[in-house]
Scaffold this active site. Structure first.
Site, PDB file in Angstrom:
ATOM      1  N   HIS A 157       0.862  -1.173   0.185  1.00 51.79           N
ATOM      2  CA  HIS A 157      -0.092   0.206   0.623  1.00 51.79           C
ATOM      3  C   HIS A 157       0.829   1.713  -0.283  1.00 51.79           C
ATOM      4  O   HIS A 157       0.378   1.936  -0.336  1.00 51.79           O
ATOM      5  CB  HIS A 157      -1.090   0.335   0.952  1.00 51.79           C
ATOM      6  CG  HIS A 157      -1.813  -1.538   1.571  1.00 51.79           C
ATOM      7  ND1 HIS A 157      -3.142  -0.841   1.084  1.00 51.79           N
ATOM      8  CD2 HIS A 157      -1.665  -2.157   1.106  1.00 51.79           C
ATOM      9  CE1 HIS A 157      -4.301  -1.766   0.607  1.00 51.79           C
ATOM     10  NE2 HIS A 157      -3.468  -2.631   0.957  1.00 51.79           N
ATOM     11  N   ASP A 365       3.442   9.501  -0.238  1.00 53.57           N
ATOM     12  CA  ASP A 365       2.693   8.780  -0.115  1.00 53.57           C
ATOM     13  C   ASP A 365       2.290   6.955  -1.274  1.00 53.57           C
ATOM     14  O   ASP A 365       2.304   7.736  -2.633  1.00 53.57           O
ATOM     15  CB  ASP A 365       1.131   9.520  -0.410  1.00 53.57           C
ATOM     16  CG  ASP A 365      -0.123   9.364   0.674  1.00 53.57           C
ATOM     17  OD1 ASP A 365      -0.169   7.918   1.514  1.00 53.57           O
ATOM     18  OD2 ASP A 365      -0.468  10.595   1.464  1.00 53.57           O
TER      19      ASP A 365
HETATM   20  C1  GDG Z   1      -1.729   4.209   2.859  1.00 58.48           C
HETATM   21  C2  GDG Z   1      -1.177   4.729   2.608  1.00 58.48           C
HETATM   22  C3  GDG Z   1      -2.664   4.246   0.367  1.00 58.48           C
HETATM   23  C4  GDG Z   1      -8.753  10.019   8.524  1.00 58.48           C
HETATM   24  N1  GDG Z   1      -9.381  10.996   9.047  1.00 58.48           N
HETATM   25  C5  GDG Z   1     -10.191  10.513   9.707  1.00 58.48           C
HETATM   26  C6  GDG Z   1     -10.538   9.186   8.628  1.00 58.48           C
HETATM   27  N2  GDG Z   1      -9.678   9.023   7.858  1.00 58.48           N
HETATM   28  C7  GDG Z   1      -9.270   8.560   6.846  1.00 58.48           C
HETATM   29  C8  GDG Z   1      -9.346   9.025   5.550  1.00 58.48           C
HETATM   30  C9  GDG Z   1      -8.786   8.390   4.117  1.00 58.48           C
HETATM   31  C10 GDG Z   1      -7.839   6.985   5.347  1.00 58.48           C
HETATM   32  O1  GDG Z   1      -8.274   7.743   6.257  1.00 58.48           O
HETATM   33  C11 GDG Z   1      -6.637   7.530   5.331  1.00 58.48           C
HETATM   34  O2  GDG Z   1      -6.058   7.528   3.953  1.00 58.48           O
HETATM   35  P1  GDG Z   1      -4.939   7.892   2.486  1.00 58.48           P
HETATM   36  O3  GDG Z   1      -4.708   6.942   1.518  1.00 58.48           O
HETATM   37  O4  GDG Z   1      -4.858   9.046   2.884  1.00 58.48           O
HETATM   38  O5  GDG Z   1      -3.158   7.594   3.979  1.00 58.48           O
HETATM   39  P2  GDG Z   1      -3.007   6.175   5.182  1.00 58.48           P
HETATM   40  O6  GDG Z   1      -3.825   6.066   6.073  1.00 58.48           O
HETATM   41  O7  GDG Z   1      -1.451   6.411   5.137  1.00 58.48           O
HETATM   42  O8  GDG Z   1      -3.182   4.510   3.986  1.00 58.48           O
HETATM   43  C12 GDG Z   1      -1.831   5.601   1.294  1.00 58.48           C
HETATM   44  C13 GDG Z   1      -4.181   3.761   1.620  1.00 58.48           C
HETATM   45  O9  GDG Z   1      -3.260   3.171   2.455  1.00 58.48           O
HETATM   46  C14 GDG Z   1      -4.530   2.902   1.013  1.00 58.48           C
HETATM   47  O10 GDG Z   1      -3.864   2.435  -0.247  1.00 58.48           O
HETATM   48  O11 GDG Z   1      -3.498   5.210  -0.274  1.00 58.48           O
HETATM   49  O12 GDG Z   1      -0.706   5.813   0.740  1.00 58.48           O
HETATM   50  O13 GDG Z   1      -0.261   5.461   3.207  1.00 58.48           O
HETATM   51  O14 GDG Z   1      -9.563   7.257   4.124  1.00 58.48           O
HETATM   52  O15 GDG Z   1     -11.011   9.289   4.788  1.00 58.48           O
HETATM   53  N3  GDG Z   1     -11.654   8.592   8.576  1.00 58.48           N
HETATM   54  C15 GDG Z   1     -12.367   9.382   9.902  1.00 58.48           C
HETATM   55  N4  GDG Z   1     -12.340  10.214  10.247  1.00 58.48           N
HETATM   56  C16 GDG Z   1     -11.535  10.312  10.397  1.00 58.48           C
HETATM   57  O16 GDG Z   1     -11.039  11.398  10.591  1.00 58.48           O
HETATM   58  N5  GDG Z   1     -14.258   7.935   9.057  1.00 58.48           N
END
Ligand code: GDG
Length: 473
Positions: A157, A365
């Site tokens: 990921h 990322d």
């Molecule tokens: C890893 C990789 C890759 C955040 N704050 C809240 C909340 N979130 C949710 C967001 C989003 C998720 O968390 C974060 O996803 P990201 O992709 O931005 O980043 P990582 O957590 O680092 O994820 C990344 C991912 O895996 C998938 O393969 O894209 O690059 O690092 O969905 O919405 N959700 C809620 N409340 C919050 O306050 N409900």
């Protein structure tokens, strides 16, 4: 239909009503689990003084959840240690933050072996096994050593860095060798796939076989990009009917005629939060007419708080925030609103829709789902503008965003200005381009495409397996 066995560090067990846990992976696998019987295996998130060598099983309809506890030393060495203090920073190109310790690395291998021992007893001959993320890279190799001959796929990921970067991490050569035990390795972008193939060839001595396969001894592995998506329709719906939620109404009322810029990230140094705040500061300094007319809301739920580098980033964010609000704020106007709470998905969707600018500027990322969620949540008749780091995997697909280098405060400040001043016609044109990119690969398609390729990648003798091994059953 073969059974689908998913392995991930953490497991999302739905509640008894069958309501799926909110995590992205749970949504992605929902359809796959509907057509295949399923088993989801991984860490319960719990620490126990004497963890059992066999998992606790919970049945939910067609899917079984198998949860392992860890000892406190396992959690420290495997999870906080090698995975999050060595692999995570190295894979995000932050070599200077990487803290390697032999004890942590041994703990990482030990937990992977423990998981493989527990899982091997549960694997049926036709199962399709799908392993997720950097915590579990050696799992296939451990399963193969126990004689498991099934097709095993791995999805990474986070970014896969250039060989020169990964090579700085002790143990990385061994990891490359173990990754060749998978039949199919999925990464987020073409750049990641290229980096991994180069690493396998240049460092581990693999040979290229066609455009996306490599051979290492008798092992054959395909390395391909499968950019992860979101539940586009689900997110659009959530954003369309946030209803009469008090928090959203209050936020909208508090803004009045002010414009809103939003950032949403786990509190992690890879996300570039203090750097982003400084870019916003640069924007306010260069565009004083915007003072009092724009608010930047940063939502950053705390994560990995036991890892020292996360305490450091938390301090850095608070210092930067305090300095900027102190020097540029006025009575009646706070430039940056910062919250470390987590909000329900529906509220998040409503907040995205309220914001004229989505500011998504990670230093590095794998993909970044927030960029995709922000776009999906917009009002098609009056969409906001996405400012996106070119170092997010999402930038490979989301070329209609304003792409920026997050290290350049002036460039990001200029993109903020451009986004706030962009006319409706251009906003709609860019948004439509971004939406078609999103629709081209949503999360359900992502899982289906990976699994289809995994089925095609084969298993058994000479493919993804060492010769001379006996089956576990
Ligand atoms: C890893 C990789 C890759 C955040 N704050 C809240 C909340 N979130 C949710 C967001 C989003 C998720 O968390 C974060 O996803 P990201 O992709 O931005 O980043 P990582 O957590 O680092 O994820 C990344 C991912 O895996 C998938 O393969 O894209 O690059 O690092 O969905 O919405 N959700 C809620 N409340 C919050 O306050 N409900």
């Amino acid at each position: 239909m073969p059974r689908l066995v998913v392995v991930s560090n953490r497991v999302a067990v739905p509640d008894t009503s069958g309501k799926s846990a909110a995590g992205g992976l749970a949504v992605a696998l929902k359809e796959a689990f509907q057509s295949n019987r399923g088993l989801w295996f991984g860490w319960s998130g719990k620490v126990s003084a004497h963890p059992s060598a066999t998992p606790r099983i919970t049945d939910r309809g067609r899917v079984q959840y198998a949860l392992m506890d860890l000892s406190s030393i396992d959690r420290q060495e495997y999870y906080n240690g090698f995975a999050n203090r060595a692999l995570w920073p190295t894979m995000h190109y932050r070599i200077g933050l990487s803290e390697f310790s032999r004890a942590d690395y041994a703990g990482y291998l030990r937990v992977n072996r423990t998981f493989a021992n527990a899982l091997a007893h549960m694997v049926e001959p036709d199962d399709l096994i799908w392993v997720h993320d950097y915590h579990l890279i050696p799992l296939a190799s451990e399963l193969r050593a126990l004689g498991v001959r099934n097709s095993i796929g791995y999805f990474h990921h986070i970014p896969w860095p250039a060989p020169e970067v990964l090579g700085t991490l002790p143990g990385s050569l061994e990891l490359l060798r173990t990754i060749a035990e998978y039949n199919l390795v999925g990464v987020q972008t073409d750049r990641d796939a290229d980096n991994l193939r180069r690493g396998l060839i240049q460092e581990a001595g693999a040979s290229p076989i066609g455009p996306d396969r490599v051979g290492l001894g008798k092992l054959r592995t395909r390395v391909k990009s499968f950019p992860i998506g979101i539940d586009v329709n689900g997110f659009q719906q959530a954003a369309r009917r946030p209803g009469s939620n008090r928090l959203l109404t209050q936020t909208a009322a508090g803004l009045g005629s002010r414009k809103l810029i939003i950032g949403v990230d786990r509190l992690d140094y890879s996300k570039g939060i203090p750097e982003r705040m400084e870019s916003f500061e640069r924007f306010l300094i260069g565009n004083p007419d915007y003072r009092g007319r724009v608010t930047y809301l940063q939502i950053a739920p705390t994560s990995r708080s036991e890892v020292p580098e996360y305490a450091t980033i938390s301090r850095a964010v608070n210092e930067t925030l305090g300095r900027i609000n102190g020097s540029l704020g006025e009575p009646g106007w706070v430039p940056i609103h910062y919250v470390s709470n987590s909000y329900p998905r529906s509220i998040l969707a409503g907040l995205y829709r309220l914001a004229q600018v989505g500011l998504v500027t990670p230093m590095r990322d794998g993909m970044n789902l927030v960029a995709k969620e922000y776009v999906a949540a917009q009002n098609p008749d009056d969409p906001g503008v996405l400012v996106l780091s070119k170092f997010a995997g999402a930038a490979e697909q989301m070329t209609d965003a304003l792409l920026v280098n997050p290290n350049d405060r002036f460039e990001v400040a200029e993109a903020i200005r451009e986004a706030l001043q962009m006319g409706l016609e251009e906003r709609i044109r860019r948004w439509e381009g971004l939406m078609s990119a999103l629709r081209a690969s949503d999360v359900t398609q992502w899982a289906a495409t990976f699994l289809k390729d995994l089925k095609r990648s084969g298993s058994g003798a000479g493919v993804g397996r060492r010769e001379g091994q006996e089956a576990a059953q």
